[in-house]
Motif scaffolding. Structure first.
Motif, short mmCIF file in Angstrom:
data_model
loop_
_atom_site.label_atom_id
_atom_site.label_comp_id
_atom_site.label_asym_id
_atom_site.label_seq_id
_atom_site.Cartn_x
_atom_site.Cartn_y
_atom_site.Cartn_z
N VAL A 15 0.86 -1.18 0.00
CA VAL A 15 0.00 0.00 0.00
C VAL A 15 0.91 1.24 0.00
N ASP A 16 0.58 2.05 -0.96
CA ASP A 16 1.36 3.29 -1.11
C ASP A 16 1.01 4.24 0.04
N GLY A 17 1.98 5.04 0.41
CA GLY A 17 1.74 5.98 1.51
C GLY A 17 0.74 7.04 1.14
N ASN A 18 0.78 7.45 -0.07
CA ASN A 18 -0.20 8.45 -0.50
C ASN A 18 -1.61 7.92 -0.35
N THR A 19 -1.72 6.64 -0.52
CA THR A 19 -3.06 6.06 -0.38
C THR A 19 -3.52 6.22 1.05
N TRP A 20 -2.63 5.93 2.00
CA TRP A 20 -3.05 6.08 3.39
C TRP A 20 -3.37 7.54 3.69
N ALA A 21 -2.64 8.41 3.10
CA ALA A 21 -2.88 9.84 3.36
C ALA A 21 -4.27 10.21 2.89
N GLN A 22 -4.60 9.66 1.74
CA GLN A 22 -5.92 9.98 1.22
C GLN A 22 -7.00 9.37 2.08
N VAL A 23 -6.73 8.22 2.60
CA VAL A 23 -7.73 7.57 3.46
C VAL A 23 -7.93 8.38 4.75
N ILE A 24 -6.82 8.74 5.34
CA ILE A 24 -6.92 9.49 6.60
C ILE A 24 -7.60 10.83 6.35
N ALA A 25 -7.37 11.36 5.15
CA ALA A 25 -7.98 12.66 4.85
C ALA A 25 -9.48 12.58 4.80
N LEU A 26 -9.99 11.39 4.66
CA LEU A 26 -11.45 11.24 4.62
C LEU A 26 -12.07 11.36 6.01
N TYR A 27 -11.25 11.11 7.01
CA TYR A 27 -11.80 11.02 8.36
C TYR A 27 -12.52 12.29 8.76
N PRO A 28 -11.91 13.47 8.60
CA PRO A 28 -12.63 14.69 9.03
C PRO A 28 -13.97 14.82 8.32
N THR A 29 -13.95 14.50 7.08
CA THR A 29 -15.21 14.66 6.34
C THR A 29 -16.25 13.71 6.90
N LEU A 30 -15.82 12.49 7.24
CA LEU A 30 -16.77 11.52 7.79
C LEU A 30 -17.33 12.06 9.10
N VAL A 31 -16.46 12.69 9.85
CA VAL A 31 -16.90 13.21 11.16
C VAL A 31 -17.95 14.29 10.96
N GLU A 32 -17.76 15.06 9.91
CA GLU A 32 -18.73 16.13 9.65
C GLU A 32 -20.11 15.58 9.37
N CYS A 33 -20.11 14.38 8.91
CA CYS A 33 -21.41 13.80 8.54
C CYS A 33 -22.19 13.30 9.74
N ILE A 34 -21.60 13.39 10.93
CA ILE A 34 -22.29 12.83 12.09
C ILE A 34 -23.59 13.57 12.36
N THR A 35 -23.69 14.77 11.93
CA THR A 35 -24.87 15.60 12.24
C THR A 35 -26.04 15.29 11.33
N CYS A 36 -25.87 14.35 10.47
CA CYS A 36 -26.97 14.09 9.51
C CYS A 36 -28.21 13.60 10.24
N SER A 37 -29.34 13.89 9.61
CA SER A 37 -30.61 13.55 10.26
C SER A 37 -31.10 12.17 9.85
N SER A 38 -30.52 11.59 8.84
CA SER A 38 -31.00 10.29 8.32
C SER A 38 -30.44 9.15 9.13
N ALA A 39 -31.30 8.33 9.59
CA ALA A 39 -30.87 7.16 10.36
C ALA A 39 -30.06 6.20 9.49
N GLU A 40 -30.42 6.13 8.25
CA GLU A 40 -29.70 5.24 7.35
C GLU A 40 -28.27 5.71 7.16
N VAL A 41 -28.15 6.99 6.93
CA VAL A 41 -26.80 7.55 6.76
C VAL A 41 -26.00 7.35 8.04
N SER A 42 -26.60 7.58 9.17
CA SER A 42 -25.90 7.43 10.46
C SER A 42 -25.40 6.00 10.61
#
Length: 1765
Positions: free
Chosen positions: A1712-1739
């Motif tokens: 696994v390339d390091g850039n790949t991990w960087a991109q994966v970790i970069a997703l984390y903040p965005t995922l966290v932002e989604c916690i406020t969603c109102s949809s139970a399915e999305v949650s």
């Protein structure tokens, strides 16, 4: 007791004693004193005796008494008889004793005493006392003569008695007789004892022949003188005595002639001596007779007698009576002695003529007017006239031969006496005299010979007959009332009614008007009664016998008519019986073969001079006119049945006699008279009146008078007994027949019945009359009917000539009836026809002589327009034929061919008659003939068959049905019995019944008969062949002799083969009959027959069968079929409905074409080897193929399809094998299976019984024909097959070529079955041409196959051809196409097929792939618009495209299968077959759900996987060659089009189906992961990149296109379903595959790692974008929910992140390339932002996505460091 016997002599002497005693008594009475003294003396001398018993008992007592002193000498002695008892006196002393008693004291007693002594002496001295007495008779009779001289009555009587007694004992001598006559003369002069005198004379003359000459004349004169005394008793007694004495005189002469018979005749007397008293040549008795007869003539002539001296008076009447008696009783005397003949001529005849004078001169009515004149005409004196006529009758009767000239005068006078001017009594006695002549036919014949047959002579016989007729007519014409006889008394009507009744019997009062029903004649108001005057054949006269009448008698009314009538009848009866008797003798003599009957032996009956036949003819010619005139008049006038019967009998016998003598005119005249009398008065019958024209105005001269034949009166007083219909020519409403008509008809029938042999041409008269009468009598008078029917039965006894006359007459009569029946509605006369039939039937034994005229006329009758007449004509002729055939002829018909054919010929002639009813009768006759004489027809078969076969289409059904019954009988029962030469006729006749169009069932059955006939030919082949060849040899010889060629059908084929060819030709005709059922049946029969029995034909004959039968039939059928009418036929006749497949003539002919073509093909198939030896088989093969092609290209589906079936059949031919390989002889001879199996006939006929020797016979028959195939046959076969290939190709090309115009309903499109059959032919054909099959041929095949499957079908036919849209079933056509390709590829198989064939693999692939394309893109058939089967409307004119999906799928399977076998072939590689497969599959893969069928894309995927599993290794191997370079891009596009299809799944797709579809997608990815990515180094880089891009796309975006669809579902859809719809598994696999190859430890090239890293980066980047967008949208939406699509998308991304995290964890860290991990970790903040969603399915999804990040919180050091750095 004889007068000379002792007893008689004793009796004589006793009687004399008695006489003496009586004399003594009378003397005592005369002298009483003497008597008293005697008494006293007795008393004194013999007291002891009483007076009664005083006797002398001694022999000589009387002598003593008379000689002693008892009596004084002078004493008168009286003797009392009772006082003498002479019983003791001897007989010889008796006379002397009496004489002594008489010795009275008178002077005369002296003589007595001497007489006593004399007698005593005689008695004592002679033993023959009578002779002695006769010698001394003068002395013996003297005392008696003296006693007579006493004139004492009693003494005289006593003496006369004693004298008579002596006479009776013939003891009187001639001298004594003279003394006695003298004593009698004295007594006569003294008027004493006149009666006793007559008695004594009679005794003297009858007992003795001693009286002659003057003594005899004196005795006769004595009698004459006593006749003229005044005492009536004496007169009458004397008259009788005279008659007897005259008779005695002539009897003496006859006796004398008899005594001297045989002695030399004395010389004839010297003629011309004037003194007739001395005829020296005559013997005593003859001389006495001569003198007596001469004096009788003198006395009658009022002259003095020569011999009868002393006659004082004489009457002419008495003299004529005596003359008549002598002439009548002693004709021989006058005929034998010329002296007497001279007397007849010189004395009697002039005397008669002289005495007739007053009668000749007298005229009726002149007597009274001239009575006061000074010289009145002397009136006829009845007694004289009547006696003269009696004398004349005797003269004519006995002395005609002597007195020819005199008799002519007498007969002429007799005729004159019948004159109407004569007194009625004279006419009456004259007609009685004529009657006497009429009963003597031999006399009449003499008249005819002597007078009528002599030139310049009076026609006496004719005049007599005509006078009778004139006399009868005059009685009707001359009024009888007021005519006066010579005695002023009424003449014809003089008798009152009472007199008439008294003469003829008591009249019977009738019922009509009080008239009597007494027999009578009535004519034009004149009524004449009929009396019984004499019995038949005798002329018993009434007035000729009135010898006691002085005055003319009163003639009763009708007497003269009655006598004349009897005379006529006796005349006819006598003449006819005499002539017929002599004719019979003549015929008998001829029959015995003896001499001619006219000769010396017959001089007593036939005169020598003229021939008897001439005499008879002259007699008839002389009398017939007068007879006919009189009889016709009497017949018309007769009111009495018996009289009518007698008249008719007379006419009948005359007609018969004329016929026997050949006298046509008189015969016809008499027959005409009877015929006219049989009919009503004014009934016009042409035959009678035309025949009688020469008679109607004929007159006959009778003594200067003209007598006309009186036509029958129209007055009829007869009772009507029958009423009937007249003939058509008659205007009357009815025929009224009286009893007399019927009586006449009976006579007519009798004439025809008994005398038919002599009728000759008169038959027409008779039959014409009978014909008229039958209309009335048949029902009313059955007896007449029976006679009429028996009349024609009796024709069997006629001779041949008479029979012909009868037949001709009947024919003439029938011709008249036929003429009358023209143009009339009346019932025609069928009499003649019916009688022709009867006559023919009873003359069967000689039918030959009458057959032609009889049947010729009946045939004319059969053509008559009148149905009734025709019917009888036909009945007659057929009955005659049947009877003629059934009759047992001698020789029999079987040995008399000419007669056999003669009898049957009219039956054949009837065929020319156009009337159906006649044909019906004819055929019924044939049927009956067959049933009764069918076994023995022999040479008559051609005629009979000709009759049966003479049918026409204008004849009715019943007629044809009857004819066909006959034919069925012939075929069923009589084929073996008829000559084999007739078999061809049977075939023709059966064929003609098939061709008739009146009765379909008969046509069909007749075809069955032809099958039966063929069976018969087959079974009896050897017998028929042998007989036909014999006949052929005879015909050839005959033709050769005439210098001609043999002319028969199908020459020069063998006769037996010709028979078969005729059968085939006839069936061939029936195969083109206008009626479909007939064509069908005939076709089946013909081909079955050829198949079953064709082996019997010789090889050259097959050439004729092929070209003149089979191909000719094919041409005719093709022509008729192509020109047949296309107009719809509503019904098949009656109530029969026609199926739509046969509702036009074209369709019906199509069936025939089908049957014919199939039959010919079958023959070619089963008989190929036999036909190949004919030489022009290839030409025939091509002709057959041409027919098949033209039929296949027919626009009629049935025909075209059948043509292909026939094509198929001929391709199944098997090339013959060598002898060693043949199973048996039958196989070697190419016998069809129908003969090798148990023989059950395939045709419509009866089962064909198997013959055990069939194989042997056929083997022998064909033993001379070699069976080895000739060299080069295989080459010949290949030419046949390639010719067949050309035909197949041309057919396929033509039929699959699209129509040039638009696709309307009228355009012709071949049917699916046809195309199927066409394609199905190819495999069989290909087997034969495989070795030479080229690529060019394959291309031709491909074109046809492609064209065939491209053909659409009509919407109305699609339900019957297409499977339902949901069924994945191939049509037959599609199956056939694939089969054809399958056959090709199988023969191209690697191991078997040659290299040349393997180069065709790409072409096969190409063809199959074209078919695969049809799954998504159906082919276009030209410019024709087609609709999908689901959208087609069956009732509209639309073309429907087939459902090609199953076909394309099957083709794909074939492709896969074939590719699996051929992937490594050079041609397959070189021609880029794999690329073509991928290219083709891309279409259904790309369409996926948009495919017409779901199965298509699934099969495409599976097929692609299979192909790639085989082909990719090959492609990798050939990577360096570059042959697969173009494949990779296509493969990539195919993957992409399939995995990311633009089509949406159907709405109704279930979860399970979706999961299955997803599994398919997964399989594709797995293929990529196993077969492509591992070998990336052999694969172009671009292709690998495209694959990675697809995997990347699939792992994230695979369901993006389906969001819209999914979001449209109901909000209530379960979450689980959404998860499934998202292709989670597919995305997973794609992602795993990407990760697998991105982080694989086995990365062998930098390129692979690069691809993986690039793919991860793209994936992560995509997730980052989605998450950001979601957060933004969530924030902006507020309380409003986000679209369902967006929610789904974020859920999927979150799951993908979760999946990515799981994959990264599983991957080796170093991969696994390091850039790949960087991109994966970069997703984390965005995922966290989604916690406020109102949809139970999305949650929930966010929770799963965040979970894996816990492992990243403590990363490994290396990684951390790396991350930091």
């Amino acid at each position: 007791m004889s007068t000379t016997s002792p007893e008689a002599v004793k009796k004589l002497l006793e009687n004399m004693q008695t006489d003496l005693r009586s004399l003594s008594m009378e003397c005592k009475k005369k002298f009483p004193p003497v008597k008293e003294s005697h008494s006293s003396c007795c008393r004194k001398t013999t007291p002891q005796h009483d007076a009664a018993t005083t006797m002398l008992h001694c022999r000589d007592g009387i002598g003593q008494v008379m000689s002693g002193a008892w009596f004084p000498p002078d004493m008168t002695l009286g003797i009392q008889a009772k006082e003498f008892n002479l019983c003791f006196i001897r007989p010889e002393n008796l006379v002397s004793h009496g004489l002594r008693v008489l010795q009275v004291p008178f002077s005369k007693l002296q003589a007595a005493e001497s007489g006593i002594v004399k007698i005593k002496t005689i008695a004592a001295r002679n033993t023959d006392i009578l002779t002695a007495l006769k010698e001394n008779s003068s002395e013996v009779v003297q005392p008696f003569l003296m006693g007579c001289g006493t004139k004492e009555p009693k003494i005289t009587q006593l003496c006369l008695a004693a004298i008579q007694r002596l006479m009776s004992h013939e003891v009187v001598s001639e001298a004594a007789a003279g003394n006695i006559i003298n004593m009698l003369w004295q007594l006569m002069e003294n008027g004493l004892e006149e009666l006793k005198l007559l008695q004594t004379v009679l005794v003297l003359l009858t007992t003795n022949t001693v009286v002659h000459d003057e003594v005899l004349s004196k005795a006769i004169v004595l009698c004459f003188r006593l006749h003229f005394t005044k005492d009536n008793i004496t007169n009458n007694t004397a008259a009788a005595t005279v008659r007897q004495v005259v008779t005695v005189v002539f009897e003496r002469m006859v006796a004398e002639d008899e005594r001297f018979k045989g002695m030399a005749e004395q010389p004839p007397a010297i003629q011309g001596n004037s003194n007739r008293r001395s005829v020296s040549t005559l013997r005593p008795s003859a001389k006495d007779a001569y003198m007596l007869f001469q004096d009788l003539c003198q006395l009658v002539n009022a002259d003095a007698p020569y011999w009868l001296v002393g006659m004082t008076e004489m009457t002419r009447t008495f003299g004529l009576e005596l003359l008549e008696s002598v002439l009548n009783d002693f004709p021989g005397v006058f005929l034998q002695h010329q002296e007497f003949s001279f007397l007849l001529k010189e004395r009697v005849c002039p005397l008669v003529i002289k005495l007739f004078s007053p009668n000749i001169k007298f005229r009726q009515g002149s007597g009274s007017g001239s009575s006061a004149s000074p010289a009145p005409v002397e009136k006829p004196y009845f007694p004289i006239c009547m006696r003269l006529l009696r004398v004349v009758s005797v003269l004519i009767k006995h002395f005609y031969g002597l007195l020819v000239t005199e008799c002519e005068i007498f007969l002429s006078l007799l005729v004159k006496f019948l004159d109407g001017e004569k007194p009625q009594w004279l006419r009456a006695v004259a007609v009685e005299s004529v009657h006497r002549l009429c009963v003597q036919p031999h006399l009449l014949r003499s008249f005819c010979q002597s007078y009528d047959m002599k030139q310049h002579s009076t026609k006496v016989f004719r005049d007599i007959v005509n006078a009778l007729g004139s006399f009868i007519q005059s009685l009707f014409i001359v009024p009888s009332v007021g005519s006066v006889s010579s005695t002023n008394t009424p003449a014809g009507g003089s008798g009152s009614g009472a007199q008439a009744s008294a003469q003829s019997g008591v009249g019977v009062v009738g019922t009509g008007g009080g008239l009597t029903t007494q027999a009578a004649f009535e004519y034009r108001g004149t009524w004449i009664p009929l009396m019984t005057v004499s019995v038949q054949g005798s002329a018993k006269a009434t007035y000729l016998e009135m010898l006691d009448k002085v005055e003319p008698p009163s003639i009763p009314e009708g007497y003269a008519m009655s006598v004349a009538f009897s005379a006529l009848l006796d005349l006819v009866r006598g003449i006819t019986s005499m002539i017929e008797r002599e004719l019979a003798k003549e015929e008998e003599a001829v029959a015995r073969g003896g001499p001619e009957p006219i000769g010396p032996a017959h001089t007593d009956t036939l005169l020598q001079e003229p021939q008897a036949q001439q005499v008879w003819e002259e007699m008839v010619n002389a009398c017939w006119c007068g007879l006919l005139a009189a009889l016709s008049l009497l017949l018309d006038a007769s009111t009495d049945e018996t009289a009518t019967e007698n008249i008719l009998k007379a006419e009948l016998t005359m007609a018969s006699l004329c016929g026997r003598l050949g006298l046509v005119t008189p015969r016809d005249a008499f027959i005409t008279a009877i015929c006219k009398a049989s009919l009503p008065p004014h009934y016009a019958l042409t035959a009678l009146y035309s025949n009688a024209a020469n008679l109607s105005n004929k007159t006959y001269s009778i003594q200067g008078q003209n007598v006309q034949i009186i036509s029958p009166s129209s007055e009829s007083h007869q009772q009507v007994v029958a009423v009937g219909q007249p003939l058509t020519s008659q205007p009357q409403g009815t025929v009224v027949l009286t009893a007399k008509n019927i009586q006449c008809m009976r006579t007519l029938l009798n004439l025809a019945h008994c005398h038919g042999a002599v009728l000759g041409t008169s038959w027409q008269l008779v039959l014409a009359t009978l014909q008229v009468l039958t209309t009335a009598v048949m029902t009313d008078l059955p007896v007449i009917s029976n006679i009429l029917s028996r009349l024609f039965e009796s024709s069997q006894y006629l001779d041949d000539v008479s029979l012909h006359h009868l037949i001709n007459a009947l024919c003439s009569l029938s011709m008249e009836a036929m003429e009358m029946a023209y143009g009339t509605n009346k019932e025609p006369s069928l009499f003649a026809v019916a009688k022709l039939l009867e006559t023919g039937l009873v003359n069967m034994d000689r039918i030959e002589i009458l057959w032609r005229p009889l049947t010729a006329h009946l045939l004319e009758v059969c053509q008559h327009p009148n149905a009734r007449m025709r019917e009888w004509g036909a009945e007659a002729i057929t009955s005659l034929i049947k009877a003629g055939l059934a009759y047992k002829h001698d020789p029999p018909l079987s040995q008399n061919q000419r007669l056999h054919l003669l009898l049957l010929n009219p039956l054949k002639e009837l065929s020319n008659v156009l009337h159906a009813d006649i044909r019906q009768k004819q055929l019924e006759c044939v049927l009956q003939v067959l049933q009764s004489q069918g076994d023995s027809l022999g040479p008559g078969w051609p005629l009979v068959l000709g009759v049966i076969g003479a049918i026409r289409n204008d004849q009715g059904e019943s007629l044809i049905r009857t004819a066909f019954q006959c034919l069925q009988l012939v075929v069923t029962d009589f084929l073996p019995t008829m000559p084999c030469t007739c078999l061809q006729i049977v075939v023709d006749v059966a064929g003609s019944f098939g061709l008739q169009n009146q009765e379909l069932n008969i046509s069909l059955t007749s075809i069955g008969l032809l099958w039966n006939i063929s069976d018969y030919f087959f079974q009896r082949a050897e017998i028929i062949t042998e007989e036909l060849e014999k006949e052929e040899a005879i015909l050839l010889q005959q033709a050769c002799d005439k210098g001609e060629t043999l002319n028969r059908p199908f020459h020069p084929a063998p006769p037996f083969d010709c028979l078969w060819l005729c059968l085939y030709a006839k069936l061939g005709e029936l195969c083109v009959d206008p009626r479909p059922a007939v064509r069908k049946s005939a076709g089946q029969t013909m081909f079955s027959t050829i198949a079953a029995h064709g082996t019997l034909l010789q090889q050259p004959t097959w050439h004729i069968v092929v070209w003149k039968v089979l191909f000719h039939l094919l041409n005719c059928v093709r022509k008729s079929s192509t020109t047949a009418d296309k107009e719809k036929i509503e019904s098949g006749g009656g109530n029969i409905l026609i199926h739509h497949s046969r509702d036009t003539a074209e369709k019906q002919w199509a069936e025939t074409w089908v049957l014919t073509l199939a039959g010919v093909a079958r023959i070619f198939n089963t008989r190929k080897y036999l036909l190949q030896q004919l030489g022009d088989f290839f030409k025939a093969w091509e002709v057959l193929l041409d027919h098949i092609q033209s039929a296949a290209l027919s626009k009629n589906n049935e025909v075209s399809l059948a043509a292909l079936k026939s094509f198929q059949e001929i391709l199944q031919l098997v090339t013959p094998v060598k002898d060693s390989d043949k199973p048996d002889t039958l196989g070697a001879m190419d016998i069809p299976p129908v003969l090798m199996e148990p023989l059950t006939a395939p045709g419509p006929g009866r089962p064909l019984p198997r013959s055990d020797s069939l194989a042997e016979r056929l083997a022998q028959r064909y033993s001379t024909q070699p069976q080895l195939p000739p060299p080069g046959e295989e080459q010949d076969d290949s030419a046949l097959w390639w010719s067949a290939w050309s035909t197949w190709y041309r057919t396929g090309t033509e039929c699959t070529r699209p129509p040039s115009g638009g696709g309307d309903k009228l355009a012709f499109v071949p049917s699916q079955p046809f195309l199927t059959a066409l394609i199905q032919i190819f495999p069989a054909l290909y087997q034969h041409i495989a070795t030479g099959f080229s690529m060019d041929d394959l291309r031709k095949l491909g074109i046809i196959l492609h064209g065939a499957v491209s053909v659409p079908i009509s919407s109305d036919a699609s339900p019957f051809i297409l499977p339902s849209y949901t069924e994945a079933v191939l049509t037959s056509l599609q199956e056939a196409v694939l089969t054809a390709l399958d056959v090709l590829q199988k023969l191209m198989a690697i191991c078997v097929g040659p290299e040349t064939l393997q180069v065709m693999y790409p072409a096969i692939f190409e063809q199959l792939l074209q078919f695969v394309e049809f799954s998504c893109k159906p082919p276009q058939y030209g410019k024709m618009e087609t609709k999908h089967v689901a959208n087609a409307k069956y009732n509209q004119a639309e073309w429907v495209a087939l459902n090609y999906v199953p076909f394309a799928e099957r083709s794909l399977e074939v492709v896969v299968d074939l590719y699996q076998k051929t992937a490594c072939h050079r041609a397959v590689i070189a021609e880029k077959v794999l690329q073509n497969i991928i290219k083709t599959l891309r279409v259904p893969l790309g369409l996926k759900y948009a495919c017409p069928a779901e199965s298509t894309w699934k099969l495409a995927v599976s097929s692609l996987l299979k192909v790639l599993s085989i082909g990719l290794p090959v492609a990798r191997q050939q990577a360096s060659s570059g042959k697969f370079d173009t494949m990779w891009p296509k493969l990539a596009h195919a993957f992409e089009d399939f995995l990311f299809t633009k089509s949406t799944p159907p709405d109704n797709l279930s979860i399970q189906e979706f999961q299955k579809n997803e599994a398919i997608d997964v399989e594709v990815v797995q293929l990529i992961s196993t077969e492509i990515l591992p070998y990336a180094n052999f694969i172009p880089k671009d292709f690998v990149g495209q694959i990675m891009a697809m995997l990347n796309k699939g792992s994230i975006h695979s369901q993006s296109s389906s969001f819209t669809v999914i979001s449209s579902y109901s909000a209530t859809l379960a979450e689980a379903e959404i998860d499934i719809r998202m292709r989670e598994e597919f995305s997973k696999v794609c992602f795993e595959t990407l990760l697998q190859f991105s982080f694989s430890n086995k990365v062998s090239t930098p390129q692979e790692g690069y691809i993986s890293r690039m793919a991860l980066a793209v994936l992560l980047q995509r997730a980052q974008e989605v998450l950001h967008r979601y957060v933004e949208d969530e924030r902006l939406s507020g309380r409003c929910p986000l679209p369902r699509q967006q929610v789904t998308e974020i859920i999927f991304v979150l799951k993908a992140v979760s999946t990515l995290m799981d994959s990264l964890k599983k991957t080796q860290p170093e991969n696994v390339d390091g850039n790949t991990w960087a991109q994966v970790i970069a997703l984390y903040p965005t995922l966290v932002e989604c916690i406020t969603c109102s949809s139970a399915e999305v949650s929930s999804a966010l929770k799963e996505a965040l979970g894996p990040f816990k492992d990243l919180m403590q990363p490994p050091v290396s990684k951390v460091q790396n991350g930091e750095s």
